[in-house]
Design a protein around this motif. Structure first.
Motif, PDB file in Angstrom:
ATOM      1  N   GLY A   1     -20.312  73.660  27.142  1.00 36.60           N
ATOM      2  CA  GLY A   1     -21.686  73.801  27.608  1.00 36.60           C
ATOM      3  C   GLY A   1     -22.515  74.682  26.700  1.00 36.60           C
ATOM      4  N   MET A   2     -23.833  74.669  26.906  1.00 36.01           N
ATOM      5  CA  MET A   2     -24.719  75.467  26.079  1.00 36.01           C
ATOM      6  C   MET A   2     -24.472  76.970  26.258  1.00 36.01           C
ATOM      7  SD  MET A   2     -26.435  73.545  24.127  1.00 36.01           S
ATOM      8  CE  MET A   2     -27.633  74.736  23.533  1.00 36.01           C
ATOM      9  N   ASN A   3     -23.927  77.374  27.404  1.00 39.68           N
ATOM     10  CA  ASN A   3     -23.619  78.793  27.581  1.00 39.68           C
ATOM     11  C   ASN A   3     -22.382  79.219  26.790  1.00 39.68           C
ATOM     12  OD1 ASN A   3     -21.941  77.321  29.366  1.00 39.68           O
ATOM     13  ND2 ASN A   3     -21.695  79.079  30.724  1.00 39.68           N
ATOM     14  N   ASP A   4     -21.730  78.259  26.127  1.00 35.03           N
ATOM     15  CA  ASP A   4     -20.591  78.570  25.261  1.00 35.03           C
ATOM     16  C   ASP A   4     -21.012  78.722  23.797  1.00 35.03           C
ATOM     17  OD1 ASP A   4     -18.728  78.295  27.392  1.00 35.03           O
ATOM     18  OD2 ASP A   4     -18.784  76.119  27.154  1.00 35.03           O
ATOM     19  N   TYR A   5     -22.239  78.358  23.494  1.00 35.88           N
ATOM     20  CA  TYR A   5     -22.714  78.315  22.108  1.00 35.88           C
ATOM     21  C   TYR A   5     -22.501  79.631  21.366  1.00 35.88           C
ATOM     22  CZ  TYR A   5     -25.984  78.305  18.182  1.00 35.88           C
ATOM     23  OH  TYR A   5     -26.548  78.429  16.940  1.00 35.88           O
ATOM     24  N   ASP A   6     -22.895  80.745  21.985  1.00 38.76           N
ATOM     25  CA  ASP A   6     -22.833  82.037  21.303  1.00 38.76           C
ATOM     26  C   ASP A   6     -21.422  82.435  20.900  1.00 38.76           C
ATOM     27  OD1 ASP A   6     -25.218  82.119  23.402  1.00 38.76           O
ATOM     28  OD2 ASP A   6     -25.765  83.385  21.701  1.00 38.76           O
ATOM     29  N   MET A   7     -20.436  82.122  21.737  1.00 36.90           N
ATOM     30  CA  MET A   7     -19.070  82.503  21.367  1.00 36.90           C
ATOM     31  C   MET A   7     -18.467  81.505  20.383  1.00 36.90           C
ATOM     32  SD  MET A   7     -16.769  81.828  24.794  1.00 36.90           S
ATOM     33  CE  MET A   7     -16.532  80.198  25.499  1.00 36.90           C
ATOM     34  N   LEU A   8     -18.890  80.254  20.482  1.00 39.22           N
ATOM     35  CA  LEU A   8     -18.388  79.246  19.544  1.00 39.22           C
ATOM     36  C   LEU A   8     -18.864  79.515  18.116  1.00 39.22           C
ATOM     37  CD1 LEU A   8     -18.951  76.118  21.797  1.00 39.22           C
ATOM     38  CD2 LEU A   8     -16.729  76.810  20.887  1.00 39.22           C
ATOM     39  N   LYS A   9     -20.134  79.893  17.979  1.00 37.84           N
ATOM     40  CA  LYS A   9     -20.707  80.041  16.640  1.00 37.84           C
ATOM     41  C   LYS A   9     -20.170  81.247  15.881  1.00 37.84           C
ATOM     42  CE  LYS A   9     -24.923  82.690  17.673  1.00 37.84           C
ATOM     43  NZ  LYS A   9     -26.395  82.709  17.600  1.00 37.84           N
ATOM     44  N   ILE A  10     -19.614  82.248  16.592  1.00 39.30           N
ATOM     45  CA  ILE A  10     -19.116  83.441  15.896  1.00 39.30           C
ATOM     46  C   ILE A  10     -17.609  83.418  15.684  1.00 39.30           C
ATOM     47  CG2 ILE A  10     -21.020  84.888  16.738  1.00 39.30           C
ATOM     48  CD1 ILE A  10     -19.058  86.104  18.779  1.00 39.30           C
ATOM     49  N   SER A  11     -16.943  82.382  16.187  1.00 40.40           N
ATOM     50  CA  SER A  11     -15.482  82.314  16.086  1.00 40.40           C
ATOM     51  C   SER A  11     -15.030  81.702  14.763  1.00 40.40           C
ATOM     52  CB  SER A  11     -14.917  81.480  17.241  1.00 40.40           C
ATOM     53  OG  SER A  11     -15.200  82.098  18.477  1.00 40.40           O
ATOM     54  N   GLY A  12     -13.814  82.075  14.366  1.00 38.58           N
ATOM     55  CA  GLY A  12     -13.259  81.526  13.137  1.00 38.58           C
ATOM     56  C   GLY A  12     -13.134  80.021  13.190  1.00 38.58           C
ATOM     57  N   LYS A  13     -12.821  79.494  14.371  1.00 34.22           N
ATOM     58  CA  LYS A  13     -12.765  78.046  14.575  1.00 34.22           C
ATOM     59  C   LYS A  13     -13.375  77.709  15.928  1.00 34.22           C
ATOM     60  CE  LYS A  13      -9.737  73.983  14.571  1.00 34.22           C
ATOM     61  NZ  LYS A  13     -10.590  73.252  13.617  1.00 34.22           N
ATOM     62  N   ALA A  14     -14.294  76.746  15.915  1.00 35.60           N
ATOM     63  CA  ALA A  14     -14.957  76.307  17.146  1.00 35.60           C
ATOM     64  C   ALA A  14     -14.494  74.903  17.494  1.00 35.60           C
ATOM     65  CB  ALA A  14     -16.470  76.332  16.957  1.00 35.60           C
ATOM     66  N   CYS A  15     -14.062  74.734  18.740  1.00 38.47           N
ATOM     67  CA  CYS A  15     -13.637  73.424  19.221  1.00 38.47           C
ATOM     68  C   CYS A  15     -14.450  73.082  20.463  1.00 38.47           C
ATOM     69  CB  CYS A  15     -12.155  73.435  19.592  1.00 38.47           C
ATOM     70  SG  CYS A  15     -11.045  73.759  18.207  1.00 38.47           S
ATOM     71  N   ILE A  16     -15.035  71.896  20.470  1.00 38.63           N
ATOM     72  CA  ILE A  16     -15.806  71.484  21.636  1.00 38.63           C
ATOM     73  C   ILE A  16     -15.209  70.199  22.213  1.00 38.63           C
ATOM     74  CG2 ILE A  16     -17.922  72.622  20.919  1.00 38.63           C
ATOM     75  CD1 ILE A  16     -18.968  70.043  19.859  1.00 38.63           C
ATOM     76  N   MET A  17     -15.409  70.039  23.500  1.00 40.14           N
ATOM     77  CA  MET A  17     -14.781  68.941  24.208  1.00 40.14           C
ATOM     78  C   MET A  17     -15.484  67.604  23.946  1.00 40.14           C
ATOM     79  SD  MET A  17     -12.561  70.878  25.505  1.00 40.14           S
ATOM     80  CE  MET A  17     -11.644  69.700  26.512  1.00 40.14           C
ATOM     81  N   GLU A  18     -14.731  66.551  24.069  1.00 46.23           N
ATOM     82  CA  GLU A  18     -15.298  65.209  23.991  1.00 46.23           C
ATOM     83  C   GLU A  18     -16.398  65.038  25.040  1.00 46.23           C
ATOM     84  OE1 GLU A  18     -12.933  61.205  23.504  1.00 46.23           O
ATOM     85  OE2 GLU A  18     -13.071  61.705  25.643  1.00 46.23           O
ATOM     86  N   ASN A  19     -16.226  65.680  26.178  1.00 51.71           N
ATOM     87  CA  ASN A  19     -17.183  65.597  27.282  1.00 51.71           C
ATOM     88  C   ASN A  19     -18.261  66.683  27.217  1.00 51.71           C
ATOM     89  OD1 ASN A  19     -14.445  66.898  28.124  1.00 51.71           O
ATOM     90  ND2 ASN A  19     -15.939  67.956  29.418  1.00 51.71           N
TER      91      ASN A  19
END
Length: 266
Positions: free
Chosen positions: A215-233
């Protein structure tokens, strides 16, 4: 290379039935035994997150209410930041009289709502908390960790988001956790800020963190991580603004656990 695994719950680690499957539970426990630190990061109330953690009988860090409260491995509160009282009052007044939107509030260990119309994307079964109705003229606007607005009228929610950002700017952090749920916390925190707090606490670089979200509320933690994985859904907007993130499986197919098993266990 990675030592911290940060994972969102709804739409990511949890199944569509809002459960952690036996397979996912098995993989989480294997990873913990291998020495990985695991962080559950969610918009959910800390009481509900503690219940999920305890049902697995594990020790994990928890970023709750989108970062408003953060707990360590020993269940100690290591960070807390509530909405400013005046800001909370302003937010709660914005859509209180709109019958198409439910205004929902997390205050300490309580959950308050202004209406419970199912058509407004109301999901009481997702929480152990028993909701209470609140009224503007008698409500205390202090100690509020999160305010969220739910509705199936997405146009109204998108307009509300723009209005909140225009009026309150950096005093709040407003994000959609799902298309029908707009969540607002203090501008001083977010899931991403929570991840920074925990990584600093552990003395581990953010580059050693792999993060999962949808979700969009995950954006901030995804963008600062060494690897970002997002769901197919995942939310399509999240996919668009994180083109470098790896798209993995669906939460209905244990996507996170399958990916982690292939990457760190098999």
């Amino acid at each position: 290379m990675y030592r911290i695994i940060t994972v969102d719950l709804d739409g990511t680690l949890l199944s569509p039935q809002n459960k952690i499957t036996k397979y996912t539970k098995k993989i989480i426990k294997l990873l913990l035994r291998k020495g990985f630190y695991i962080i559950f990061a969610s918009g959910r109330h800390h009481i509900d997150m503690m219940h999920i953690r305890d049902s697995l009988n594990i020790r994990v860090f928890m970023i709750t209410s989108n970062g408003a409260k953060i707990y360590d491995l020993d269940n100690q509160l290591i960070f807390e930041n509530d909405l400013n009282t005046d800001v909370a009052s302003h937010l709660i007044h914005l859509a209180y009289l709109d019958s198409d939107i439910i205004t929902q509030v997390y205050q300490n260990n309580h959950w308050y709502i202004n209406n419970s119309k199912i058509k407004n994307n109301f999901c009481p079964s997702l929480s152990l908390l028993k909701y209470q109705y609140f009224h503007l003229d008698t409500f205390n606007f202090s100690k509020i960790s999160k305010i969220f607005f739910t509705s199936n009228n997405l146009k109204k929610l998108f307009k509300l988001e723009k209005n909140i950002i225009s009026l309150l700017d950096k005093q709040v952090h407003a994000r959609f956790s799902s298309p029908g749920c707009l969540e607002v916390v203090s501008g001083k925190t977010s899931k991403g800020y929570g991840l920074k707090v925990i990584s600093n606490n552990l003395g581990i670089s953010l580059q050693e963190c792999i993060t999962f979200g949808n979700g969009m509320n995950d954006y901030d933690m995804l963008k600062i991580s060494g690897k970002a994985c997002i769901m197919e859904n995942s939310d399509s907007h999240l996919k668009n603004i994180l083109p470098y993130a790896e798209v993995i499986g669906n939460n209905k197919d244990d996507g996170v656990a399958v990916f982690l098993n292939k990457m760190f266990i098999i």
